[in-house]
Design a protein around this motif. Structure first.
Motif, PDB file in Angstrom:
ATOM      1  N   THR A 216      49.256  44.376  47.160  1.00 47.09           N
ATOM      2  CA  THR A 216      47.904  44.270  47.694  1.00 47.09           C
ATOM      3  C   THR A 216      47.538  42.800  47.891  1.00 47.09           C
ATOM      4  N   PRO A 217      46.557  42.521  48.741  1.00 46.52           N
ATOM      5  CA  PRO A 217      46.177  41.127  48.957  1.00 46.52           C
ATOM      6  C   PRO A 217      45.462  40.502  47.765  1.00 46.52           C
ATOM      7  N   GLY A 218      44.917  41.310  46.876  1.00 46.29           N
ATOM      8  CA  GLY A 218      44.229  40.777  45.704  1.00 46.29           C
ATOM      9  C   GLY A 218      45.005  41.058  44.432  1.00 46.29           C
ATOM     10  N   SER A 219      44.457  40.659  43.313  1.00 48.44           N
ATOM     11  CA  SER A 219      45.113  40.864  42.022  1.00 48.44           C
ATOM     12  C   SER A 219      44.296  41.806  41.154  1.00 48.44           C
ATOM     13  N   CYS A 220      43.583  42.753  41.793  1.00 57.26           N
ATOM     14  CA  CYS A 220      42.753  43.675  41.029  1.00 57.26           C
ATOM     15  C   CYS A 220      42.798  45.049  41.670  1.00 57.26           C
ATOM     16  N   GLN A 240      34.890  51.669  44.992  1.00 62.47           N
ATOM     17  CA  GLN A 240      34.686  50.451  45.790  1.00 62.47           C
ATOM     18  C   GLN A 240      33.645  49.541  45.149  1.00 62.47           C
ATOM     19  N   THR A 241      32.626  50.127  44.555  1.00 58.82           N
ATOM     20  CA  THR A 241      31.610  49.338  43.865  1.00 58.82           C
ATOM     21  C   THR A 241      32.222  48.577  42.706  1.00 58.82           C
ATOM     22  N   ARG A 242      33.057  49.257  41.930  1.00 58.95           N
ATOM     23  CA  ARG A 242      33.698  48.592  40.790  1.00 58.95           C
ATOM     24  C   ARG A 242      34.683  47.519  41.235  1.00 58.95           C
ATOM     25  N   LEU A 243      35.429  47.792  42.306  1.00 58.08           N
ATOM     26  CA  LEU A 243      36.373  46.792  42.785  1.00 58.08           C
ATOM     27  C   LEU A 243      35.644  45.537  43.243  1.00 58.08           C
ATOM     28  N   ALA A 244      34.549  45.702  43.972  1.00 55.65           N
ATOM     29  CA  ALA A 244      33.773  44.545  44.402  1.00 55.65           C
ATOM     30  C   ALA A 244      33.214  43.780  43.205  1.00 55.65           C
ATOM     31  N   ALA A 245      32.786  44.515  42.174  1.00 52.70           N
ATOM     32  CA  ALA A 245      32.208  43.876  40.997  1.00 52.70           C
ATOM     33  C   ALA A 245      33.246  43.063  40.235  1.00 52.70           C
ATOM     34  N   ILE A 246      34.449  43.599  40.104  1.00 53.85           N
ATOM     35  CA  ILE A 246      35.454  42.861  39.351  1.00 53.85           C
ATOM     36  C   ILE A 246      35.996  41.688  40.160  1.00 53.85           C
ATOM     37  N   GLN A 247      36.047  41.818  41.479  1.00 54.97           N
ATOM     38  CA  GLN A 247      36.436  40.689  42.316  1.00 54.97           C
ATOM     39  C   GLN A 247      35.441  39.543  42.161  1.00 54.97           C
ATOM     40  N   ALA A 248      34.163  39.881  42.080  1.00 50.50           N
ATOM     41  CA  ALA A 248      33.129  38.852  41.930  1.00 50.50           C
ATOM     42  C   ALA A 248      33.117  38.255  40.531  1.00 50.50           C
TER      43      ALA A 248
END
Length: 326
Positions: A216-220, A240-248
C-alpha cells in the motif's frame, strides 16, 4: 458506553515443551472443533492441513509436533496447523512509522485469548497469542514487528489463518524485506492487512486468497483493501474514518485511546480490547488500556496477570491514563 472487565495473562513458555504452554491452552482447546472447517473435522481434511503445513512451514514442524503431543484431541492438533480454520473477522487499526508499530485490536472481549507470550521456538518472540500459538501481533529479537487487521472482504479460500502466518514470519525472518519475501509464497485463507516494521523500513500489505500481495502507499491500515467502501460497511466499521484518523495522528498512543480509533461496540464484536505499541529495535512492547499500561521486553518480561476495564471511562475521571506518545 459499554465497559467490560477482562484479565490478561503474561507467560513464558520457552520452546513449549515443559508444560507451561499446554497448561494455559488446554481449556480453550476443548472446543477446538468449533474453530475448524467442516472439512478440517474429517481425517482427510486433517491430513491435508498437515501436508500444507509441512510444505509451507517446514521449519516449524518440530515445534508443531512438540506442542501437538501435549494435546489429546485430534481436532486440537489439527487446529495448531491453522490450515483448516473457519473464517473469523475482526476490526483493528494499525500504523508503522519510525521503527514503531502501534495498533488497536478490536473484537469481542470474551473471544480474545488475552495471553501475552514470550516464546523461544526458533528464536525469542513476544506477542499476543491467539488460537494456541498464533499471534495477533508481535516482535522478535532480530528487531522485526508485525500486526494484522481484517481486510474487510468476506471471501475464504484454502490457506492459513493469518495468526500462524505472523508467528512464522517472526520465527524465520529478521527484516521486513525477508518477511515480505516469505509472505508472498504463503496461501492466506481470508483477506488481511499486515503491517511490518524494522529499524530501516515500514510497510503495510494487502493479502488474501484472491489477490497477490499488494504493497500500500501508506504504512497504516484499518479494515478495507479497495475503494469505494460500501456505505453499510462504513456505517458499521467506520474503517475509512479510522484510517484517516490514524494517518493524521501518526504514532500517538493517546490518540488510540480516544474515538474514533478507540471503539466501544463490544456487543457487535468491534470494541477495542487492547492497544499495543512495539519498539522492535529496542525489544520493547507496551500494552495500553484507558487507565493503565503493561510493559514487556526481552530483557524485562513480566509474567503475571492484569485485570483491566475495557471501554472509555467517565470523562470526569481524572485518573485517565495518558501514555507517552513517543
Amino acid at each position: 458506553m459499554s465497559q467490560y472487565v477482562k484479565t490478561f495473562h503474561a507467560i513464558e513458555i520457552g520452546d513449549g515443551g515443559d508444560g507451561r504452554w499446554a497448561e494455559r491452552v488446554r481449556p480453550a482447546m476443548v472446543r477446538a472443533e468449533d474453530w475448524l472447517t467442516e472439512e478440517g473435522r474429517t481425517p482427510e481434511g486433517a491430513a491435508r492441513a498437515r501436508r500444507l503445513f509441512e510444505e509451507y512451514m517446514p521449519e516449524l514442524v518440530p515445534a508443531l509436533d512438540r506442542l501437538a503431543s501435549q494435546l489429546a484431541s485430534p481436532q486440537a492438533r489439527t487446529l495448531l496447523t491453522m490450515a483448516a480454520v473457519r473464517p473469523f473477522f475482526s476490526g483493528c487499526t494499525q500504523i508503522g512509522r519510525n521503527g514503531t508499530l502501534l495498533r488497536n485490536y478490536d473484537f469481542a472481549p470474551e473471544h480474545c485469548e488475552g495471553t501475552i507470550v514470550f516464546s523461544h521456538f526458533l528464536r525469542p518472540v513476544i506477542g499476543m497469542q491467539e488460537a494456541g500459538w498464533g499471534l495477533l501481533d508481535g516482535m522478535n529479537n532480530a528487531g522485526l514487528a508485525v500486526s494484522l487487521t481484517f481486510g474487510g472482504r468476506f471471501v475464504h479460500g484454502p490457506g492459513f489463518a493469518i495468526p500462524l502466518v505472523l508467528r512464522y514470519l517472526l520465527e524465520t525472518c529478521r527484516t521486513v524485506d525477508e518477511a515480505l519475501g516469505r509472505l508472498r509464497t504463503l496461501p492466506i485463507a481470508i483477506p488481511q492487512n499486515v503491517t511490518l516494521v524494522d529499524a530501516n523500513r515500514t510497510v503495510t500489505v494487502y493479502v488474501g486468497p484472491d489477490i497477490p500481495l499488494t504493497e500500500t502507499p501508506g504504512s497504516c491500515a484499518a479494515n478495507h483493501q479497495h475503494l469505494p467502501v460500501p456505505d453499510e460497511q462504513e456505517r458499521t466499521t467506520r474503517t475509512q474514518t479510522r484510517l484517516a484518523a490514524i494517518q493524521a495522528a501518526g504514532i500517538d498512543a493517546a490518540a488510540m485511546l480516544r474515538p474514533p480509533l478507540y471503539q466501544c461496540a463490544y456487543d457487535e464484536w468491534l470494541g477495542t480490547v487492547y492497544t499495543a505499541q512495539y519498539r522492535p529495535a529496542e525489544g520493547r512492547v507496551t500494552y495500553h488500556w484507558p487507565k493503565e499500561s503493561w510493559d514487556h521486553s526481552f530483557v524485562g518480561f513480566s509474567p503475571g496477570s492484569r485485570t483491566v476495564t475495557l471501554g472509555l471511562p467517565d470523562e470526569s475521571d481524572d485518573r485517565r491514563h495518558t501514555p507517552d506518545p513517543a
